[in-house]
Enzyme design. Structure first.
Site, PDB file in Angstrom:
ATOM      1  NE  ARG A  78     124.386 119.562 113.484  1.00 15.44           N
ATOM      2  CZ  ARG A  78     124.911 120.767 113.266  1.00 15.44           C
ATOM      3  NH1 ARG A  78     125.287 121.515 114.286  1.00 15.44           N
ATOM      4  NH2 ARG A  78     125.061 121.214 112.037  1.00 15.44           N
TER       5      ARG A  78
ATOM      6  CE1 TYR B 169     105.121 106.539 124.458  1.00 18.01           C
ATOM      7  CE2 TYR B 169     106.136 107.825 122.714  1.00 18.01           C
ATOM      8  CZ  TYR B 169     106.034 107.478 124.050  1.00 18.01           C
ATOM      9  OH  TYR B 169     106.848 108.092 124.975  1.00 18.01           O
TER      10      TYR B 169
ATOM     11  CG  ASP C 266     106.479 102.663 116.696  1.00 15.36           C
ATOM     12  OD1 ASP C 266     107.309 101.765 116.958  1.00 15.36           O
ATOM     13  OD2 ASP C 266     106.093 103.488 117.545  1.00 15.36           O
TER      14      ASP C 266
ATOM     15  CE  LYS D  76     109.806 102.844 125.352  1.00 16.11           C
ATOM     16  NZ  LYS D  76     110.207 104.081 124.674  1.00 16.11           N
TER      17      LYS D  76
END
Length: 384
Positions: free
Chosen positions: A57, A109, A182, A207
Protein backbone atom coordinates in the site's frame (compact mmCIF):
# COMPACT_ATOMS: atom_id res chain seq x y z
CA UNK A 1 13.89 21.72 -6.80
CA UNK A 2 15.70 19.07 -8.76
CA UNK A 3 17.82 20.11 -11.69
CA UNK A 4 16.40 19.82 -15.19
CA UNK A 5 17.48 16.70 -16.99
CA UNK A 6 19.25 17.25 -20.32
CA UNK A 7 16.62 15.32 -22.26
CA UNK A 8 13.70 16.45 -24.39
CA UNK A 9 10.27 15.42 -22.99
CA UNK A 10 9.70 12.96 -25.84
CA UNK A 11 12.98 11.21 -25.05
CA UNK A 12 11.97 10.74 -21.41
CA UNK A 13 8.54 9.49 -22.43
CA UNK A 14 9.84 7.04 -25.00
CA UNK A 15 12.13 5.30 -22.53
CA UNK A 16 9.45 5.25 -19.83
CA UNK A 17 11.50 6.40 -16.85
CA UNK A 18 14.76 8.36 -16.65
CA UNK A 19 15.76 6.46 -13.51
CA UNK A 20 14.73 2.97 -14.52
CA UNK A 21 18.15 1.54 -13.69
CA UNK A 22 17.55 2.33 -10.01
CA UNK A 23 14.60 -0.04 -9.72
CA UNK A 24 15.05 -3.34 -7.94
CA UNK A 25 14.31 -5.26 -11.13
CA UNK A 26 15.09 -8.97 -11.12
CA UNK A 27 15.87 -9.05 -14.85
CA UNK A 28 18.22 -6.13 -15.47
CA UNK A 29 17.88 -6.64 -19.23
CA UNK A 30 14.10 -6.06 -19.25
CA UNK A 31 13.15 -3.16 -21.50
CA UNK A 32 9.81 -2.78 -19.71
CA UNK A 33 9.78 -2.66 -15.89
CA UNK A 34 8.05 -5.68 -14.32
CA UNK A 35 4.77 -5.51 -12.44
CA UNK A 36 4.99 -6.39 -8.75
CA UNK A 37 1.67 -7.88 -7.66
CA UNK A 38 2.86 -8.90 -4.22
CA UNK A 39 1.01 -7.15 -1.39
CA UNK A 40 3.67 -7.78 1.24
CA UNK A 41 7.45 -8.29 1.62
CA UNK A 42 9.65 -10.65 3.63
CA UNK A 43 11.49 -9.57 6.75
CA UNK A 44 15.15 -10.34 7.11
CA UNK A 45 16.16 -13.14 9.48
CA UNK A 46 17.06 -10.59 12.13
CA UNK A 47 13.54 -9.08 11.89
CA UNK A 48 14.66 -6.04 9.86
CA UNK A 49 13.34 -4.68 6.52
CA UNK A 50 16.59 -3.77 4.78
CA UNK A 51 14.81 -3.72 1.42
CA UNK A 52 12.90 -0.66 2.65
CA UNK A 53 9.63 -2.34 1.65
CA UNK A 54 7.06 -3.58 4.14
CA UNK A 55 3.60 -3.47 2.58
CA UNK A 56 2.48 -2.69 -0.95
CA UNK A 57 0.00 0.00 0.00
CA UNK A 58 2.87 2.38 0.75
CA UNK A 59 5.74 1.22 -1.42
CA UNK A 60 4.97 -1.07 -4.33
CA UNK A 61 7.99 -0.73 -6.66
CA UNK A 62 5.70 -0.71 -9.72
CA UNK A 63 4.60 2.81 -8.74
CA UNK A 64 8.06 4.28 -8.95
CA UNK A 65 8.59 4.18 -12.72
CA UNK A 66 5.60 6.42 -13.57
CA UNK A 67 6.36 8.60 -10.54
CA UNK A 68 9.94 9.17 -11.65
CA UNK A 69 8.75 10.00 -15.15
CA UNK A 70 6.30 12.59 -13.78
CA UNK A 71 9.08 14.01 -11.60
CA UNK A 72 11.29 14.44 -14.65
CA UNK A 73 8.55 16.00 -16.79
CA UNK A 74 7.50 18.45 -14.05
CA UNK A 75 11.05 19.09 -12.79
CA UNK A 76 9.75 18.09 -9.38
CA UNK A 77 11.43 17.10 -6.13
CA UNK A 78 9.08 14.13 -5.73
CA UNK A 79 5.87 12.66 -7.13
CA UNK A 80 3.25 10.12 -6.10
CA UNK A 81 0.49 8.39 -8.05
CA UNK A 82 -2.96 7.80 -6.59
CA UNK A 83 -6.01 5.67 -7.21
CA UNK A 84 -7.79 8.53 -9.04
CA UNK A 85 -7.54 12.21 -9.83
CA UNK A 86 -10.03 12.94 -7.05
CA UNK A 87 -7.94 10.93 -4.60
CA UNK A 88 -4.87 12.98 -5.55
CA UNK A 89 -6.68 16.33 -5.35
CA UNK A 90 -8.47 15.65 -2.06
CA UNK A 91 -5.23 14.40 -0.48
CA UNK A 92 -3.94 17.98 -0.62
CA UNK A 93 -7.03 19.35 1.12
CA UNK A 94 -7.09 16.56 3.71
CA UNK A 95 -3.45 17.33 4.52
CA UNK A 96 -4.59 20.77 5.68
CA UNK A 97 -5.98 21.28 9.17
CA UNK A 98 -9.64 21.88 10.08
CA UNK A 99 -10.20 25.63 10.10
CA UNK A 100 -7.70 26.31 7.31
CA UNK A 101 -8.86 28.67 4.56
CA UNK A 102 -8.84 27.75 0.87
CA UNK A 103 -9.35 29.84 -2.27
CA UNK A 104 -10.56 27.98 -5.38
CA UNK A 105 -11.89 28.95 -8.83
CA UNK A 106 -15.57 29.55 -9.45
CA UNK A 107 -15.27 27.48 -12.64
CA UNK A 108 -13.44 24.22 -12.06
CA UNK A 109 -13.91 20.46 -12.27
CA UNK A 110 -17.43 20.00 -10.91
CA UNK A 111 -16.75 16.89 -8.79
CA UNK A 112 -13.96 18.59 -6.85
CA UNK A 113 -16.00 21.79 -6.51
CA UNK A 114 -18.86 19.75 -5.05
CA UNK A 115 -16.44 17.93 -2.71
CA UNK A 116 -15.12 21.25 -1.42
CA UNK A 117 -18.64 22.55 -0.87
CA UNK A 118 -19.73 19.43 1.03
CA UNK A 119 -17.10 17.09 2.48
CA UNK A 120 -14.41 19.79 2.49
CA UNK A 121 -16.53 22.18 4.52
CA UNK A 122 -17.73 19.32 6.76
CA UNK A 123 -14.05 18.60 7.42
CA UNK A 124 -13.71 22.20 8.59
CA UNK A 125 -12.16 23.92 5.59
CA UNK A 126 -13.21 27.50 4.91
CA UNK A 127 -13.60 27.63 1.14
CA UNK A 128 -13.99 30.76 -0.98
CA UNK A 129 -14.70 30.52 -4.71
CA UNK A 130 -13.47 33.43 -6.82
CA UNK A 131 -12.69 34.12 -10.47
CA UNK A 132 -8.99 33.29 -10.28
CA UNK A 133 -8.49 34.08 -13.98
CA UNK A 134 -9.21 37.79 -13.43
CA UNK A 135 -6.03 39.83 -12.96
CA UNK A 136 -5.46 40.70 -9.31
CA UNK A 137 -8.42 38.69 -7.99
CA UNK A 138 -6.30 36.29 -5.92
CA UNK A 139 -4.09 39.11 -4.61
CA UNK A 140 -7.17 41.03 -3.50
CA UNK A 141 -8.75 37.96 -1.88
CA UNK A 142 -5.58 37.14 0.06
CA UNK A 143 -5.19 40.74 1.19
CA UNK A 144 -8.77 40.78 2.48
CA UNK A 145 -8.54 37.45 4.28
CA UNK A 146 -5.51 35.12 4.59
CA UNK A 147 -5.65 31.58 3.24
CA UNK A 148 -3.44 28.55 3.71
CA UNK A 149 -3.95 27.24 0.17
CA UNK A 150 -4.86 28.63 -3.24
CA UNK A 151 -6.11 26.04 -5.72
CA UNK A 152 -5.96 26.79 -9.44
CA UNK A 153 -7.24 24.84 -12.40
CA UNK A 154 -5.85 26.17 -15.66
CA UNK A 155 -7.22 25.90 -18.25
CA UNK A 156 -10.38 25.61 -16.15
CA UNK A 157 -12.96 22.99 -17.09
CA UNK A 158 -15.19 23.56 -19.09
CA UNK A 159 -14.92 27.29 -19.94
CA UNK A 160 -11.12 26.97 -20.25
CA UNK A 161 -10.37 30.14 -18.28
CA UNK A 162 -6.61 30.67 -17.98
CA UNK A 163 -5.18 31.76 -14.63
CA UNK A 164 -1.76 33.43 -14.48
CA UNK A 165 0.23 30.92 -12.42
CA UNK A 166 3.36 33.05 -12.06
CA UNK A 167 1.53 36.18 -10.90
CA UNK A 168 -0.63 34.20 -8.47
CA UNK A 169 2.42 32.35 -7.13
CA UNK A 170 3.99 35.71 -6.30
CA UNK A 171 0.82 36.77 -4.47
CA UNK A 172 0.82 33.50 -2.53
CA UNK A 173 4.43 34.02 -1.44
CA UNK A 174 3.66 37.55 -0.25
CA UNK A 175 0.74 36.33 1.84
CA UNK A 176 2.16 33.02 3.09
CA UNK A 177 -0.17 30.73 1.16
CA UNK A 178 0.66 27.51 -0.70
CA UNK A 179 -0.27 27.25 -4.36
CA UNK A 180 -1.53 24.02 -5.93
CA UNK A 181 -2.38 23.74 -9.63
CA UNK A 182 -4.59 21.22 -11.41
CA UNK A 183 -2.71 21.01 -14.71
CA UNK A 184 -4.61 18.03 -16.13
CA UNK A 185 -5.64 19.78 -19.35
CA UNK A 186 -2.28 21.45 -19.99
CA UNK A 187 -0.24 18.31 -19.21
CA UNK A 188 3.45 18.63 -18.26
CA UNK A 189 4.27 19.11 -21.94
CA UNK A 190 2.45 22.45 -22.27
CA UNK A 191 2.74 24.00 -18.80
CA UNK A 192 5.10 23.41 -15.88
CA UNK A 193 3.42 24.99 -12.83
CA UNK A 194 6.30 24.22 -10.45
CA UNK A 195 8.70 26.20 -12.63
CA UNK A 196 6.22 29.09 -12.56
CA UNK A 197 6.23 29.12 -8.75
CA UNK A 198 3.53 26.65 -7.70
CA UNK A 199 4.20 24.40 -4.69
CA UNK A 200 2.18 21.43 -5.91
CA UNK A 201 0.86 20.22 -9.25
CA UNK A 202 -1.94 17.71 -9.70
CA UNK A 203 -2.99 15.59 -12.67
CA UNK A 204 -5.99 13.40 -13.20
CA UNK A 205 -3.82 10.74 -14.80
CA UNK A 206 -6.98 9.08 -16.09
CA UNK A 207 -6.99 11.77 -18.77
CA UNK A 208 -4.00 12.75 -20.94
CA UNK A 209 -1.26 10.95 -19.00
CA UNK A 210 -2.85 7.56 -19.62
CA UNK A 211 -4.73 8.68 -22.71
CA UNK A 212 -6.58 5.47 -23.55
CA UNK A 213 -9.68 5.56 -21.29
CA UNK A 214 -8.70 2.33 -19.55
CA UNK A 215 -7.07 3.43 -16.28
CA UNK A 216 -8.33 5.47 -13.32
CA UNK A 217 -5.40 7.21 -11.66
CA UNK A 218 -4.13 10.51 -10.30
CA UNK A 219 -0.77 12.12 -9.62
CA UNK A 220 0.78 14.79 -7.43
CA UNK A 221 4.23 16.36 -7.73
CA UNK A 222 5.94 18.85 -5.40
CA UNK A 223 8.47 21.64 -5.79
CA UNK A 224 9.96 20.97 -2.34
CA UNK A 225 10.04 17.73 -0.38
CA UNK A 226 8.93 19.47 2.80
CA UNK A 227 6.83 18.61 5.85
CA UNK A 228 3.54 19.28 4.06
CA UNK A 229 4.53 16.96 1.22
CA UNK A 230 5.47 14.24 3.70
CA UNK A 231 2.06 14.66 5.30
CA UNK A 232 0.48 13.99 1.88
CA UNK A 233 2.71 10.92 1.39
CA UNK A 234 1.69 9.56 4.80
CA UNK A 235 -1.96 10.30 4.13
CA UNK A 236 -1.81 8.38 0.85
CA UNK A 237 -0.41 5.32 2.60
CA UNK A 238 -2.72 5.44 5.61
CA UNK A 239 -5.89 6.17 3.61
CA UNK A 240 -4.94 3.55 1.04
CA UNK A 241 -5.71 5.73 -1.98
CA UNK A 242 -3.19 3.97 -4.21
CA UNK A 243 -3.62 2.38 -7.63
CA UNK A 244 -3.24 -1.33 -8.27
CA UNK A 245 0.15 -2.34 -9.69
CA UNK A 246 -1.33 -3.27 -13.05
CA UNK A 247 -2.96 0.17 -13.31
CA UNK A 248 0.41 1.77 -12.53
CA UNK A 249 2.05 -0.24 -15.30
CA UNK A 250 -0.77 0.64 -17.71
CA UNK A 251 -0.33 4.32 -16.82
CA UNK A 252 3.37 4.14 -17.65
CA UNK A 253 2.59 2.48 -20.97
CA UNK A 254 0.13 5.23 -21.86
CA UNK A 255 2.63 7.95 -20.97
CA UNK A 256 5.10 6.64 -23.54
CA UNK A 257 2.95 8.21 -26.30
CA UNK A 258 1.94 11.35 -24.39
CA UNK A 259 3.97 13.71 -26.59
CA UNK A 260 2.50 12.25 -29.80
CA UNK A 261 -1.10 12.33 -28.58
CA UNK A 262 -0.93 15.81 -27.07
CA UNK A 263 0.70 17.27 -30.18
CA UNK A 264 -1.99 15.80 -32.44
CA UNK A 265 -4.86 16.87 -30.16
CA UNK A 266 -3.51 20.42 -29.83
CA UNK A 267 -3.13 20.87 -33.59
CA UNK A 268 -6.61 19.50 -34.31
CA UNK A 269 -8.28 21.46 -31.49
CA UNK A 270 -6.83 24.77 -32.70
CA UNK A 271 -7.90 24.05 -36.29
CA UNK A 272 -11.42 23.05 -35.20
CA UNK A 273 -11.73 26.15 -33.00
CA UNK A 274 -10.78 28.38 -35.94
CA UNK A 275 -13.28 26.66 -38.25
CA UNK A 276 -16.13 26.53 -35.76
CA UNK A 277 -15.96 30.19 -34.82
CA UNK A 278 -16.97 30.93 -38.42
CA UNK A 279 -19.94 28.53 -38.42
CA UNK A 280 -23.38 30.20 -38.39
CA UNK A 281 -24.78 27.67 -35.89
CA UNK A 282 -22.04 28.46 -33.35
CA UNK A 283 -22.54 31.44 -31.06
CA UNK A 284 -19.13 31.26 -29.34
CA UNK A 285 -16.01 29.11 -29.27
CA UNK A 286 -14.10 28.87 -25.99
CA UNK A 287 -10.46 27.93 -26.60
CA UNK A 288 -7.27 29.47 -25.16
CA UNK A 289 -5.54 29.40 -28.55
CA UNK A 290 -7.92 31.88 -30.19
CA UNK A 291 -6.76 35.54 -30.16
CA UNK A 292 -10.38 36.49 -29.35
CA UNK A 293 -10.32 34.43 -26.14
CA UNK A 294 -9.99 36.45 -22.93
CA UNK A 295 -7.07 34.40 -21.61
CA UNK A 296 -5.14 34.20 -24.87
CA UNK A 297 -2.18 36.38 -23.88
CA UNK A 298 -1.65 34.62 -20.55
CA UNK A 299 -1.93 31.26 -22.32
CA UNK A 300 0.74 32.35 -24.80
CA UNK A 301 3.10 33.06 -21.88
CA UNK A 302 2.59 29.90 -19.86
CA UNK A 303 1.56 27.26 -22.41
CA UNK A 304 4.44 26.19 -24.63
CA UNK A 305 3.88 24.02 -27.69
CA UNK A 306 0.10 24.22 -27.88
CA UNK A 307 -3.08 25.30 -26.16
CA UNK A 308 -4.52 21.90 -25.28
CA UNK A 309 -6.97 19.49 -26.83
CA UNK A 310 -10.08 20.81 -25.06
CA UNK A 311 -12.58 23.37 -26.34
CA UNK A 312 -16.21 24.23 -25.82
CA UNK A 313 -18.81 25.61 -28.21
CA UNK A 314 -22.04 27.47 -27.49
CA UNK A 315 -24.80 26.98 -30.01
CA UNK A 316 -27.28 29.50 -31.37
CA UNK A 317 -30.20 27.14 -30.69
CA UNK A 318 -29.57 26.92 -26.97
CA UNK A 319 -29.80 23.81 -24.80
CA UNK A 320 -32.19 22.04 -27.14
CA UNK A 321 -29.84 22.28 -30.10
CA UNK A 322 -26.81 21.39 -27.95
CA UNK A 323 -28.39 18.18 -26.66
CA UNK A 324 -29.70 17.27 -30.12
CA UNK A 325 -26.27 17.84 -31.67
CA UNK A 326 -24.57 15.52 -29.20
CA UNK A 327 -27.19 12.88 -29.97
CA UNK A 328 -26.50 13.02 -33.72
CA UNK A 329 -22.72 12.79 -33.77
CA UNK A 330 -21.18 9.58 -35.03
CA UNK A 331 -17.41 9.99 -34.79
CA UNK A 332 -17.59 12.06 -31.60
CA UNK A 333 -18.58 9.75 -28.73
CA UNK A 334 -21.12 10.84 -26.11
CA UNK A 335 -19.23 10.15 -22.89
CA UNK A 336 -17.91 12.01 -19.89
CA UNK A 337 -14.12 12.28 -19.61
CA UNK A 338 -11.36 13.83 -21.65
CA UNK A 339 -7.82 13.40 -22.87
CA UNK A 340 -8.17 10.04 -24.62
CA UNK A 341 -7.32 9.02 -28.16
CA UNK A 342 -11.04 9.09 -29.02
CA UNK A 343 -12.93 12.38 -29.39
CA UNK A 344 -15.71 12.93 -26.85
CA UNK A 345 -18.68 15.29 -26.81
CA UNK A 346 -20.78 16.20 -23.80
CA UNK A 347 -23.61 18.54 -22.82
CA UNK A 348 -21.83 19.66 -19.69
CA UNK A 349 -24.70 21.38 -17.87
CA UNK A 350 -26.61 18.08 -17.81
CA UNK A 351 -23.72 16.45 -15.97
CA UNK A 352 -23.15 19.22 -13.45
CA UNK A 353 -26.80 19.84 -12.59
CA UNK A 354 -28.34 22.63 -10.56
CA UNK A 355 -26.02 25.41 -9.49
CA UNK A 356 -23.54 24.83 -12.29
CA UNK A 357 -21.91 27.97 -13.74
CA UNK A 358 -21.89 26.29 -17.17
CA UNK A 359 -24.27 27.75 -19.81
CA UNK A 360 -26.90 25.25 -20.96
CA UNK A 361 -26.10 25.90 -24.63
CA UNK A 362 -22.52 24.62 -24.20
CA UNK A 363 -20.99 21.44 -25.58
CA UNK A 364 -17.60 20.33 -24.25
CA UNK A 365 -15.32 18.76 -26.84
CA UNK A 366 -12.32 16.56 -26.08
CA UNK A 367 -10.37 16.30 -29.32
CA UNK A 368 -8.73 12.93 -29.90
CA UNK A 369 -6.41 11.81 -32.66
CA UNK A 370 -8.92 11.15 -35.46
CA UNK A 371 -8.77 13.09 -38.73
CA UNK A 372 -9.68 16.69 -37.90
CA UNK A 373 -11.65 17.14 -41.13
CA UNK A 374 -13.76 14.11 -40.31
CA UNK A 375 -14.41 15.53 -36.84
CA UNK A 376 -15.56 18.83 -38.34
CA UNK A 377 -17.82 17.13 -40.88
CA UNK A 378 -19.41 15.07 -38.12
CA UNK A 379 -20.22 18.18 -36.08
CA UNK A 380 -21.60 20.02 -39.10
CA UNK A 381 -23.97 17.20 -40.01
CA UNK A 382 -25.11 17.00 -36.36
CA UNK A 383 -25.90 20.72 -36.09
CA UNK A 384 -29.02 20.07 -38.20
Amino acid sequence: MTQKLPFAPQSLLAQGSPCQQQHDINDKQALIPPVYNSTTYLRDEDNQYRSGRVYSRADNPTYRAPEELIMALENAADARIFSSGMAAATAIFLALKPGDAVIAPTVMYWALRNWLRTFGQDFGLKVRFIDTHIDGAVEQALAQQPAQLVWLETPGNPLWNVSDIQAIAESCRRHGAMLAVDSTVATPLLTKPLELGADLVMHSATKYLNGHSDVISGALACRDNNAFWQRIVALRAQNGCVPGPNDAAQLLRGMRTLHLRVRESCESALWLAEQLQQHPQVKEVLYPGLPSFAGYHVACRQMQGGFGGMLSIRLQGGAEQAIATAAKTQLWKRATSLGGVESLIEHRASIEGAGSPVPDDLLRLSVGIECKKDLLRDLEQAFG
